[in-house]
Design a protein around this motif. Structure first.
Motif, PDB file in Angstrom:
ATOM      1  N   ARG A   1      29.613  98.038  64.492  1.00 36.38           N
ATOM      2  CA  ARG A   1      30.917  97.773  65.107  1.00 36.38           C
ATOM      3  C   ARG A   1      30.804  96.694  66.173  1.00 36.38           C
ATOM      4  O   ARG A   1      31.639  95.800  66.266  1.00 36.38           O
TER       5      ARG A   1
ATOM      6  N   GLY B   1      37.735  91.939  56.002  1.00 33.55           N
ATOM      7  CA  GLY B   1      37.864  93.383  55.851  1.00 33.55           C
ATOM      8  C   GLY B   1      37.475  93.868  54.470  1.00 33.55           C
ATOM      9  O   GLY B   1      36.773  94.884  54.327  1.00 33.55           O
TER      10      GLY B   1
ATOM     11  N   LYS C   1      34.768  96.042  61.127  1.00 34.99           N
ATOM     12  CA  LYS C   1      36.096  96.575  61.409  1.00 34.99           C
ATOM     13  C   LYS C   1      36.111  98.083  61.153  1.00 34.99           C
ATOM     14  O   LYS C   1      35.597  98.549  60.135  1.00 34.99           O
TER      15      LYS C   1
ATOM     16  N   GLN D   1      33.664  93.589  54.010  1.00 34.98           N
ATOM     17  CA  GLN D   1      32.995  94.658  54.743  1.00 34.98           C
ATOM     18  C   GLN D   1      33.144  95.987  54.021  1.00 34.98           C
ATOM     19  O   GLN D   1      32.188  96.760  53.924  1.00 34.98           O
TER      20      GLN D   1
ATOM     21  N   GLU E   1      34.878  89.813  72.590  1.00 29.55           N
ATOM     22  CA  GLU E   1      34.601  89.645  71.169  1.00 29.55           C
ATOM     23  C   GLU E   1      33.705  88.441  70.922  1.00 29.55           C
ATOM     24  O   GLU E   1      32.827  88.470  70.065  1.00 29.55           O
TER      25      GLU E   1
ATOM     26  N   GLU F   1      38.604  99.895  60.340  1.00 31.27           N
ATOM     27  CA  GLU F   1      39.387 100.199  59.137  1.00 31.27           C
ATOM     28  C   GLU F   1      38.559 100.027  57.868  1.00 31.27           C
ATOM     29  O   GLU F   1      38.663 100.817  56.925  1.00 31.27           O
TER      30      GLU F   1
END
Length: 553
Positions: free
Chosen positions: A423, A343, A428, A346, A112, A430
């Motif tokens: 990605r 999140g 994310k 995004q 990451e 989700e």
């Protein structure tokens, strides 16, 4: 400066004190010290380099080169092709043997963090065609650099547009750009985070000599900004613009390194040999004497007399600075990737981008509006002689399922490459999925409301009095709620279909999903008036289970 209370190292974050040897303390935005038994060791002057050690891959269940001994690092060293090599360097594929190192550490041990240090541009340009050049950069920057203030983000985009000679094309939609311009936009997107290393797969494919030279010169400008640029190409025209050249050949069933050195040295070795003969020999696996007479060293091999690519230096474990070379770069921040948007940010950015894409596509907007109108007319006309309401209710449900599947499947399959790029940059899964669900639920509400109102109004106007009365007595909001639930189920089926690799395959799968629901329905089998508890051709599973449970009692 502000001291951040925490440590990041091989043991992971340690926010409560009690650091252990090997942990790294971060001051501000860079790794500053390493915890040792004797105390803190400065790491301010560390350098990072990219290194490959004995990398090997398998293909179709077997090793990439089936003639390779299983433990021969010499045979595994370049047992891969150009694209696979670049994807391995980019952190896309994990080697089955060997390792890729950045700053002396295996990139898959802190993947990451590493993904925040590398930019990868595949051969196929990944842009949103209905958005302008500036908008492509704007939405990419919002996802990758949410901490930047709006003026700073605009200044960064302006700087990149100028660097890559795109200022005059900033307001053009990506769909009308030339091949070279599209490639430069892709480069600009990856440069937003100023990665220490930039990888490009066949960036000059399909470009005319002018655009090819312009792109390579742009990449030279990027390299002068402390970014190592690595690309694959079949073109010899811009060879003199590179610092180092690596040549791979198909030898022994695998891609092998046959030359690594300066462009001038390669040209001298290939003097008198036509490029077409050279490429043919490399592709067919025939030896090229000028290149293979003195092969470069491989891991565990003997150092050759011919020049080989210098090995990138790695940071010393003792904390002392590594030897300097022109391939080394100051070590950038190696903390967890907290520079990406949250999140919710995004979700909103992806939803806004998707909505703008739809609004810009006039043909798609026309289809979104026309579909419910045409389908409503078809339901009314097909049920003109209906003597009961059941078929009308059934076909409204069928339409809702179809709209849910059709709206999602094309979009998600078409954006597969875009999603993978985002990605890898920190998006994310989700957030992406939620944004698509929310966007197409809103579209579904509009479509189904229009469809239901037209169907209801038309049936009450043209159908028989009894059926028209039954249609008018149905609660509109309850009917719409059921259709929305069915629409959501259709979206779910469409998302399952998006596992297909191509849009054509996904579209071909839609009839397979919806036709059995129609053909096996109670309406199609003329069992719609039969009670669920009575014998029928396809009895519901619930009734069957209840009957079986009753017998057991």
């Amino acid at each position: 400066f502000k001291v951040c209370a925490g440590a990041v190292g091989r043991h992971g974050p340690n926010l409560g004190g009690g650091q252990r040897p090997g942990d790294r303390l971060r001051f501000g935005l860079q790794l500053a010290f390493v915890v040792r038994e004797a105390g803190l060791q400065p790491e301010l002057q560390s350098h990072a380099g990219l290194e490959i050690r004995g990398v090997g891959f398998a293909r179709q269940g077997g090793p990439w080169s089936k003639d390779c001994p299983p433990h021969s690092s010499r045979e595994r060293w370049w047992g891969l092709g150009k694209t696979l090599l670049l994807r391995a360097l980019a952190g896309y594929y994990r080697p089955e043997s060997g390792s890729v190192l950045w700053g002396g550490r295996d990139v898959w041990a802190y993947r990451e963090e590493y993904l925040g240090q590398v930019g990868f541009i595949p051969q196929t340009d990944i842009l949103y065609d209905t958005l302008t050049v500036r908008e492509n950069l704007e939405y990419a920057a919002r996802l990758r650099l949410p901490q930047l203030a709006v003026p700073d983000r605009e200044a960064l985009i302006k700087d990149l547009l100028g660097l890559l000679q795109l200022s005059a094309h900033a307001e053009k939609r990506a769909v009308i750009l030339s091949g070279g311009q599209r490639k430069r936009v892709s480069v600009a997107i990856e440069l937003l985070r100023k990665p220490p290393i930039l990888l490009l797969d066949e960036p000059t494919t399909g470009l005319d000599p002018g655009n090819e030279a312009r792109l390579i010169e742009n990449l030279r400008q990027v390299a002068r900004r402390d970014t190592v640029v690595i690309l694959s190409t079949h073109s010899l025209t811009p060879l003199h613009l590179f610092d180092e050249v690596l040549v791979l050949a198909r030898l022994g069933g695998a891609g092998r390194q046959v030359y690594c050195g300066s462009p001038e040295g390669l040209e001298k070795r290939m003097a008198g040999m036509h490029p077409a003969d050279w490429y043919d020999a490399l592709e067919q696996g025939r030896a090229v004497p000028q290149l293979t007479a003195q092969p470069p060293a491989l891991p565990g091999g003997v150092a050759p007399s011919t020049p080989a690519c210098p090995a990138p230096a790695a940071a010393s474990d003792s904390g002392s600075p590594a030897p300097s070379s022109k391939y080394e770069l100051p070590l950038r921040r190696m903390a967890q990737r907290k520079d990406t948007a949250t999140g919710w940010q995004q979700l909103l950015h992806v939803a806004a981008r998707g909505a703008k894409q739809i609004v810009r596509d006039r043909a798609l907007v026309t289809m979104i509006v026309l579909q419910p109108i045409v389908l409503a007319l078809l339901v009314i006309l097909s049920q003109f002689h209906a003597d009961k309401i059941n078929p009308i209710l059934f076909f409204t449900v069928v339409v809702a399922v179809w709209l849910g599947m059709n709206n999602t499947v094309r979009d998600l399959v078409r954006e597969r490459r875009n999603y993978i790029r985002d990605r890898m940059a920190g998006l994310k899964a989700e957030a992406y999925l939620a944004s698509k669900i929310g966007l197409y639920l809103l579209i579904g509400i509009v479509q189904l409301t229009l469809f239901l109102l037209l169907t209801r109004w038309g049936c009450m106007k043209v159908l028989g009095q009894d059926v028209a009365k039954d249609v008018g007595n149905e609660a509109v909001f309850a009917w719409l709620a059921i259709l929305l639930l069915v629409y959501a189920c259709g979206m779910g089926l469409g998302m399952i279909v998006t596992l297909s690799r191509t849009e054509e395959t996904a579209v071909a799968a839609l009839p397979v999903l919806i036709l059995p629901q129609i053909l096996l329905s109670a309406v199609a089998t003329n069992e719609d008036t039969t009670s669920y508890s009575d014998a029928r051709i396809f009895r519901p599973i619930v009734v069957t289970l209840q009957a079986g449970y009753g017998k057991l009692e």
